[in-house]
Motif scaffolding. Sequence first.
Motif, mmCIF file in Angstrom:
data_model
loop_
_atom_site.group_PDB
_atom_site.id
_atom_site.type_symbol
_atom_site.label_atom_id
_atom_site.label_comp_id
_atom_site.label_asym_id
_atom_site.label_seq_id
_atom_site.Cartn_x
_atom_site.Cartn_y
_atom_site.Cartn_z
ATOM 1 N N LEU A 343 0.672 -1.160 0.043
ATOM 2 C CA LEU A 343 0.249 0.049 -0.110
ATOM 3 C C LEU A 343 0.854 1.221 0.019
ATOM 4 O O LEU A 343 0.468 2.233 -0.551
ATOM 5 N N GLY A 344 1.707 1.188 0.596
ATOM 6 C CA GLY A 344 2.842 2.438 0.811
ATOM 7 C C GLY A 344 3.469 2.829 -0.369
ATOM 8 O O GLY A 344 3.406 4.086 -0.992
ATOM 9 N N HIS A 345 4.050 1.918 -1.298
ATOM 10 C CA HIS A 345 4.536 2.143 -2.555
ATOM 11 C C HIS A 345 3.446 2.734 -3.393
ATOM 12 O O HIS A 345 3.783 3.365 -4.241
ATOM 13 N N THR A 346 2.179 1.985 -3.486
ATOM 14 C CA THR A 346 1.202 2.370 -4.330
ATOM 15 C C THR A 346 1.049 3.837 -4.090
ATOM 16 O O THR A 346 0.510 4.686 -5.113
ATOM 17 N N VAL A 347 0.508 4.118 -2.705
ATOM 18 C CA VAL A 347 0.267 5.536 -2.507
ATOM 19 C C VAL A 347 1.273 6.580 -2.756
ATOM 20 O O VAL A 347 0.979 7.855 -3.342
ATOM 21 N N GLU A 348 2.458 6.249 -2.557
ATOM 22 C CA GLU A 348 3.717 7.115 -2.845
ATOM 23 C C GLU A 348 3.529 7.299 -4.411
ATOM 24 O O GLU A 348 3.734 8.403 -4.770
ATOM 25 N N ASN A 349 3.686 6.359 -5.011
ATOM 26 C CA ASN A 349 3.387 6.557 -6.782
ATOM 27 C C ASN A 349 2.274 7.332 -7.291
ATOM 28 O O ASN A 349 2.500 8.109 -8.239
ATOM 29 N N ALA A 350 1.389 7.003 -6.526
ATOM 30 C CA ALA A 350 -0.220 7.830 -6.928
ATOM 31 C C ALA A 350 0.095 9.412 -6.472
ATOM 32 O O ALA A 350 -0.276 10.087 -7.424
ATOM 33 N N VAL A 351 0.632 9.459 -5.406
ATOM 34 C CA VAL A 351 0.986 10.991 -5.095
ATOM 35 C C VAL A 351 1.879 11.650 -6.098
ATOM 36 O O VAL A 351 1.615 12.856 -6.484
ATOM 37 N N LEU A 352 2.774 11.007 -6.314
ATOM 38 C CA LEU A 352 4.124 11.698 -7.091
ATOM 39 C C LEU A 352 3.562 11.621 -8.844
ATOM 40 O O LEU A 352 3.592 12.588 -9.221
ATOM 41 N N PHE A 394 -4.585 5.553 5.073
ATOM 42 C CA PHE A 394 -3.522 4.898 5.399
ATOM 43 C C PHE A 394 -2.763 5.598 6.736
ATOM 44 O O PHE A 394 -2.301 5.105 7.654
ATOM 45 N N ILE A 395 -3.164 6.900 6.837
ATOM 46 C CA ILE A 395 -2.831 7.719 7.943
ATOM 47 C C ILE A 395 -3.314 7.348 9.333
ATOM 48 O O ILE A 395 -2.863 7.114 10.215
ATOM 49 N N ARG A 396 -4.684 7.098 9.043
ATOM 50 C CA ARG A 396 -5.495 6.561 9.993
ATOM 51 C C ARG A 396 -5.376 5.061 10.620
ATOM 52 O O ARG A 396 -5.472 4.853 11.851
ATOM 53 N N PRO A 399 -0.218 4.819 10.779
ATOM 54 C CA PRO A 399 0.343 6.177 10.900
ATOM 55 C C PRO A 399 2.086 5.998 10.843
ATOM 56 O O PRO A 399 2.352 6.675 10.308
ATOM 57 N N GLU A 400 2.433 4.916 11.568
ATOM 58 C CA GLU A 400 3.832 4.861 11.583
ATOM 59 C C GLU A 400 4.269 4.564 10.034
ATOM 60 O O GLU A 400 5.542 5.159 9.522
ATOM 61 N N SER A 401 3.622 3.695 9.256
ATOM 62 C CA SER A 401 3.983 3.375 7.934
ATOM 63 C C SER A 401 3.886 4.512 7.220
ATOM 64 O O SER A 401 4.761 4.949 6.026
ATOM 65 N N ALA A 402 2.478 5.426 7.154
ATOM 66 C CA ALA A 402 2.395 6.428 6.486
ATOM 67 C C ALA A 402 3.506 7.416 6.763
ATOM 68 O O ALA A 402 4.000 8.350 5.833
ATOM 69 N N HIS A 403 3.769 7.606 7.800
ATOM 70 C CA HIS A 403 4.988 8.544 8.200
ATOM 71 C C HIS A 403 6.211 8.369 7.356
ATOM 72 O O HIS A 403 6.822 9.342 6.928
ATOM 73 N N TYR A 404 6.536 7.125 7.095
ATOM 74 C CA TYR A 404 7.680 6.791 6.666
ATOM 75 C C TYR A 404 7.578 7.002 4.938
ATOM 76 O O TYR A 404 8.316 7.528 4.286
ATOM 77 N N GLU A 444 -3.107 17.920 11.784
ATOM 78 C CA GLU A 444 -2.193 18.748 12.355
ATOM 79 C C GLU A 444 -1.107 18.077 13.097
ATOM 80 O O GLU A 444 0.147 18.364 13.290
ATOM 81 N N SER A 445 -1.918 17.208 14.216
ATOM 82 C CA SER A 445 -0.901 16.239 14.910
ATOM 83 C C SER A 445 0.215 15.631 14.175
ATOM 84 O O SER A 445 1.211 15.447 14.540
ATOM 85 N N PHE A 446 -0.408 14.782 13.100
ATOM 86 C CA PHE A 446 0.422 14.047 12.366
ATOM 87 C C PHE A 446 1.481 14.644 11.521
ATOM 88 O O PHE A 446 2.655 14.437 11.731
ATOM 89 N N PHE A 447 1.135 15.550 10.826
ATOM 90 C CA PHE A 447 1.986 16.369 9.981
ATOM 91 C C PHE A 447 3.039 17.145 10.670
ATOM 92 O O PHE A 447 4.103 17.419 10.300
ATOM 93 N N ALA A 448 2.552 17.644 12.079
ATOM 94 C CA ALA A 448 3.589 18.294 12.754
ATOM 95 C C ALA A 448 4.855 17.157 13.161
ATOM 96 O O ALA A 448 6.198 17.752 13.423
ATOM 97 N N LEU A 449 4.601 15.844 13.126
ATOM 98 C CA LEU A 449 5.664 15.216 13.342
ATOM 99 C C LEU A 449 6.621 14.886 12.060
ATOM 100 O O LEU A 449 7.742 14.024 12.015
#
Length: 457
Positions: A343-352, A394-396, A399-404, A444-449
């Motif tokens: 999922l992480g690689h898929t979301v990353e490539n979709a955003v890019l 993904f964030i919900r 969160p730890e994988s989404a952060h990476y 806000e809490s998540f992106f602050a990290l």
Amino acid sequence: MSTDHPVPGLPFVDDSHIPLDEGPEAIEAVGRNQGEGMWGRYDPHRASGGWRAFTTDPLDNSLGWSVRYHPEHGRTVLLMKDDDTSPLHSTWDGERLLFRAGGYWFDGAAWFRPGQVWDPVEEDYEKRRARAAVTVSAVDMLDRRADAARASVVTVAEIDAEAPAPVVENWGDHLALWAAHQAERDGALPLERCVVDLATPELSGAQLIGVPEMAELGGITASTLRAYISRGNSEVPQPQALVGGRDQWARAVADDWVEARQRSHEGVRATMSAGDRDQLSRGAAEVRDHFAADFHGTLWGRPDVRKRWILRARNEDSVREIADALAWNVASSLDRVLPTHLLGHTVENAVLHDFAEAIDLNREVQARPKKSAKTKDWLHLWVSRPVAGMLAWFIRHHPESAHYYIGEITRESHTRWDIPAKDTLSTLRQYVITEGNLSVEDAESFFALLTPPEKND
């Protein structure tokens, strides 16, 4: 009566009260805004220079006229139920000029089988040519023994919209009457160019099959197919012939229908269920089996839980505790249901991909003068709604994988396009809130990290 392309077996109807020679606007005006239950419309066909139009019949509002005109191939005029004119009007858009034999269609040069197998690239049904098809013209159909005196032109008052289409027994005589009218009509096509029918081996008697054979090919019972037909299921193709009062389909059309069924949502699900007892896909069956074994182990394999099955231990608190344990098993197994590394690689490539599309399309922003050598204004970046929704999920849930992976998006955006990290993060934060329904507080809490630390001089 004023058509260039007669339909075999159908009577010729007096259409003199419809302004066919005055253009599509005049045809539309007959029914458009002329009263309750009446309507008309026309649309040009720019590729050919032709047009198509329909109107409610002013004498009988249950009937309507459909007209298709082509500069080279003349015009088709059909009388039908008024409710059927609009669907035909839509179908007539594009290359389809004539329909015969239950959906076989003619584009002016070749005949094709009824469209059933969807082509996602063309966003239309695949064009499959009828095998060895020959166009049958009015000249081919005219019989020297035919006598126009034995024929007559039907009036609208004689047509019942609710009754089956009337079939003329001595149609050859009626065709002779039409041919005489055609010879006198200004602008009419010569008879050798008037298309009446097609001939193809696909429509020979040996290639026609009935309901039992059709159902067997489709993997259903004959009674199921009859039920589909009686309900007007649009996925069942029109029959090509009526023999002895029974519907008959060309084997080639039936084969296309079977292929379309296999490619449908239901067909794909059946293929990928691989005979599962609950008709689940392989992946869903694996999830079911995993949790079935997991729940069995929790409910029966653990003595401290199994003893609660005795009557005195069956109380609300005990049940809630067990339910919480089962729910925890599910929540802790999310990575098994949807692996985060995939999922992480898929979301990353979709955003890019969305970023790249935004940059390519918005040349005006690219040409904007730079404020400094290191800073750019990237306010034109966007993330599409489906991608933003997936990123928010993904964030919900992880969160730890989404952060990476958001960190990877930030790094890749800077490497490819020199986009500052704060602009990438600002865009993502904005879209997961507005399009992904992530709460402002969580965002806000998540992106602050993720926000880069301030650099000290």
